[in-house]
Scaffold this motif. Structure first.
Motif: not given
Length: 240
Positions: A4, A6, A112, A117-119, A147, A172, A174
């Protein structure tokens, strides 16, 4: 199975504008205060603003304490504060001038769709002023696009503390990975893994633009590799 990945975004100066430092500078110019007077004050880790960002003070509690800190600093530096001086108007200006950078949200939507994944990592305080609708709307908007959204006032951790990044990675899902990076602008004790941090709207994307944060977490070193991106970042600069 592919690992994964991010991308973490700093709230101030990237997801929203302006950066607080820009508002501070404008306030200093308006009130004829020395340049950097407020920035130097609030970056002290014991300042009322940083304690509020860690959730130890609410906005209404922060204002009188920050006012007192300004008076004390002005006395020490022999700076004249205007009559009736209060940071309340500064914080109101910061709140009212905050604008979401819509092209960043478009970038996030594309990331996305590509499976990243994003934060958002946000240094914020609890707004108990009764005018906090804008804060609530902003959080709702961010929650619909990212996310994960981590606020310093909820976690007790601030950007750029390593544990805040680690918390984001755990949420996440990750896994950390040993990656060492170097920077010419940061000398934090940081560790990095498999994600990018979009933290600066001005920095150019380059190997030299990386930063390194090393920390000891659960008996192992975690390396967090971050890339500084401009606010006008393009998808091609993030995707592998």
């Amino acid at each position: 199975m592919a690992s994964k990945k991010a991308v973490l975004f700093n709230l101030w100066g990237v997801v929203v504008s302006p950066r607080p430092a820009e508002t501070f500078l404008k306030f200093e110019e308006t009130h004829k205060l020395p340049s950097g007077f407020l920035e130097k004050l609030v970056t002290n880790e014991d300042s009322a603003m940083q304690r509020a960002e860690r959730g130890k003070l609410s906005l209404s509690q922060m204002i009188p304490e920050l006012d007192a800190e300004c008076v004390s600093a002005a006395s020490d530096q022999k700076v004249s504060l205007p009559a009736g001086f209060s940071v309340k108007s500064l914080l109101e200006e910061l709140r009212d001038s905050t604008t979401v950078n819509k092209h960043i949200l478009q970038t996030v939507a594309t990331l996305r769709r590509q499976g990243l994944l994003t934060g958002v990592l946000a240094n914020q305080w609890v707004d108990d002023s009764g005018c906090g609708d804008s804060s609530g709307r902003l959080l709702s908007l961010l929650g619909g696009h990212f996310d994960v959204v981590l606020q310093s006032c909820r976690t007790g951790l601030r950007v750029p503390e390593a544990d805040l990044f680690i918390s984001a990675l755990k949420q996440l899902g990750v896994p950390p990975k040993q990656v060492h990076a170097h920077t010419h602008t940061h000398t934090h004790n940081l560790t990095c893994h498999h994600f990018s941090l979009v933290r600066s709207k001005n920095a150019r994307i380059s190997m030299e633009g990386k930063f390194q944060l090393k920390t000891h977490y659960q008996r192992r070193d975690i390396t967090i590799e971050g890339y500084c991106h401009r606010r006008d970042i393009t998808i091609e600069e993030i995707l592998p």
